[in-house]
Design an enzyme around this catalytic site. Structure first.
Site, PDB file in Angstrom:
ATOM      1  N   TYR A   1      45.805  25.325  -8.131  1.00  0.00           N
ATOM      2  CA  TYR A   1      46.760  24.682  -9.035  1.00  0.00           C
ATOM      3  C   TYR A   1      46.227  23.295  -9.341  1.00  0.00           C
ATOM      4  CZ  TYR A   1      51.409  22.683 -10.097  1.00  0.00           C
ATOM      5  OH  TYR A   1      52.504  22.080 -10.662  1.00  0.00           O
TER       6      TYR A   1
ATOM      7  N   HIS B   1      51.552  24.186 -15.179  1.00  0.00           N
ATOM      8  CA  HIS B   1      50.995  25.540 -15.090  1.00  0.00           C
ATOM      9  C   HIS B   1      52.069  26.590 -15.305  1.00  0.00           C
ATOM     10  CE1 HIS B   1      47.258  23.875 -13.281  1.00  0.00           C
ATOM     11  NE2 HIS B   1      46.758  24.842 -13.985  1.00  0.00           N
TER      12      HIS B   1
HETATM   13  C1  GCO Z   1      43.582  22.756 -16.743  1.00  0.00           C
HETATM   14  C2  GCO Z   1      43.757  24.185 -16.378  1.00  0.00           C
HETATM   15  C3  GCO Z   1      43.125  24.552 -15.069  1.00  0.00           C
HETATM   16  C4  GCO Z   1      43.272  26.044 -14.859  1.00  0.00           C
HETATM   17  C5  GCO Z   1      41.990  26.811 -15.152  1.00  0.00           C
HETATM   18  C6  GCO Z   1      42.300  28.294 -15.251  1.00  0.00           C
HETATM   19  O1  GCO Z   1      44.538  22.166 -17.286  1.00  0.00           O
HETATM   20  O2  GCO Z   1      42.458  22.262 -16.546  1.00  0.00           O
HETATM   21  O3  GCO Z   1      45.143  24.481 -16.326  1.00  0.00           O
HETATM   22  O4  GCO Z   1      43.805  23.766 -14.103  1.00  0.00           O
HETATM   23  O5  GCO Z   1      43.625  26.295 -13.548  1.00  0.00           O
HETATM   24  O6  GCO Z   1      41.388  26.351 -16.311  1.00  0.00           O
HETATM   25  O7  GCO Z   1      41.118  29.036 -15.438  1.00  0.00           O
HETATM   26 MG    MG Z   2      46.218  23.279 -17.642  1.00  0.00          MG
END
Ligand code: GCO
Ligand code: MG
Length: 422
Positions: free
Chosen positions: A178, A228
């Protein structure tokens, strides 16, 4: 691969010269353990080739198949300068268009053709887009920790290194990758998933994180946060209002794509700028976010909407309605994709902020010319094209396996064991 001569895909008009696409293939490498997919387009002009980012780390094998089984035969034999026609051909030939696999494959073609166009013109891609409107792109970086103090320790390290924008994440139950490790304690003993995602814990502790951040880091630093996608529309408003005193630069992915229709209402009720878009898998979806009042910043993973060509159209739309760009670019964007982001950043009046990633030495070895963040700033290369190469021998030293990203995306369950949308 042998390319069948298919009249439907022959050069549709006289080309200005004899240069033709002779090959299209995908190269996958994982110098940081994160599968990166880059498309190489070769031409009949000896030594003239282009590179494009096609990184969909969770389904990279599918992207390779799309490139090599479906894309190559459509464009081999064509003049490489007709970028828009070639990418439209690639998109429409699938009939059921868009989606992350096809769009990433087409992005690889698109960005490789821009690279070739720059090399042929002897100029960097950003000049082909109309040239700079800014000298550099300001970036943000991920600061995180198992608890608030360690997240702020991490933040202080990045502040000392020159960053002015920090994405802060602290461990939460059930969420690894995360941006912080999963919380290693039960928040509801006796629950079926005692360490599962606990939205009440998240809504209570996130404002505490930012209160402590302002206390310790001061008022000047710009603070960002990535939800997320784990909230309902009402919970998103509750969270946004709870962090209002801490003046966030943006609150990201407050809703999953399935609920984006609620974004205009959430954004209207939110005192914090809303940034969404990395999960967009079509230019149309992303445009609806921009023109529909759903976002203050658009966050697309550029290769997931088809590459530089659609992203520049999206940036133009954003400029017309006061939305800012914040292209997605953590470790699951290749250095070629990062270069395409910066070409957009320095040529668009709609620029907001650029997500930054500090690539490892191994990435710099595989991708000579990889851009380096200096004092939080990213500047494009001034060599023709992207100014980035791909050392395939070095790339072969880092074979790609399954990405851990999909385990995280599908691995978050609530206290009752139910899957939580990433
Ligand atoms: C971000 C993304 C990442 C993701 C990843 C998934 O904002 O950089 O949300 O944190 O976890 O890109 O593949
Ligand atoms: Mg992101």
């Amino acid at each position: 691969m042998t390319v069948p001569a298919e009249p439907a895909f022959a050069q549709p008009w006289p080309a200005p010269d004899g240069v033709r696409i002779t090959g299209v293939r995908a190269i996958v490498t994982a110098p940081e353990g994160i599968p990166l997919v880059v498309v190489r387009v070769d031409t009949s002009d000896d030594g003239l080739f282009g590179l494009g980012c096609a990184t969909f780390t969770q389904r990279w094998r599918s992207v390779v198949a799309f490139v090599e089984e479906h894309l190559a035969r459509l464009v081999v034999g064509r003049y490489p300068g007709d970028i828009e026609d070639l990418t439209r051909l690639a998109r429409f030939s699938a009939y059921w268009r868009d989606g992350p696999v096809g769009n990433n494959a087409i992005s690889g073609l698109d960005q490789a053709l821009w690279d070739i166009a720059g090399k042929r013109a002897g100029r960097p891609v950003h000049e082909l887009l109309g040239g700079k409107v800014r000298a550099a792109a300001d970036t943000y970086i991920h600061a995180a920790g198992r608890d608030i103090d360690s997240a702020l320790d991490d933040a202080e390290r990045f502040l000392a290194a020159g960053w002015r924008h920090l994405r802060l994440q602290v461990s939460q139950p059930g969420t690894g990758a995360y941006g912080a490790p999963p919380l290693d304690r039960d928040t509801l003993p006796g629950a079926p998933y005692a360490r599962g995602w606990n939205v009440g814990h998240y809504l209570r502790t996130t404002p505490q994180l930012f209160a402590a951040a302002r206390e310790r880091l001061g008022d000047d630093v710009e603070l960002l946060h990535d939800v997320h996608s784990r909230l309902t529309p009402k919970q998103a408003v509750v969270l946004a209002r709870s962090v209002e005193p801490y003046r966030l630069f943006f609150l990201e992915d407050v809703l999953p794509p399935e609920h984006w229709d609620a974004l205009p209402a959430v954004r209207a009720a939110s005192p914090v700028p809303i940034a969404v878009g990395e999960l967009a898998t079509s230019l149309s979806d992303a445009t609806r976010l921009v023109l529909g009042g759903g976002v203050d910043l658009i966050r697309c993973h550029v290769s997931a909407i088809g590459g530089l060509s659609p992203a520049r159209k999206l940036a133009a739309a954003a400029e017309l309605v006061g939305v800012r760009t914040a292209w997605h670019a953590p470790g699951d964007t290749s250095p070629v994709g990062a270069a395409a982001n910066v070409a957009l950043d320095v040529t668009s009046a709609a620029f907001g902020i650029q997500e930054g990633h500090v690539y490892s030495d191994a990435v710099h070895e595989v991708f000579p010319g990889t851009l380096r963040i200096v004092d939080g700033w990213l500047k494009p290369n001034e060599q023709p094209g992207w100014g980035i190469d791909l050392d395939e021998q070095a790339a072969a030293r880092f074979p790609a396996g399954l990405s851990g990203h999909d385990a995280w995306a599908a691995g978050v369950r609530g206290l009752d064991g139910g899957l939580i949308a990433p």
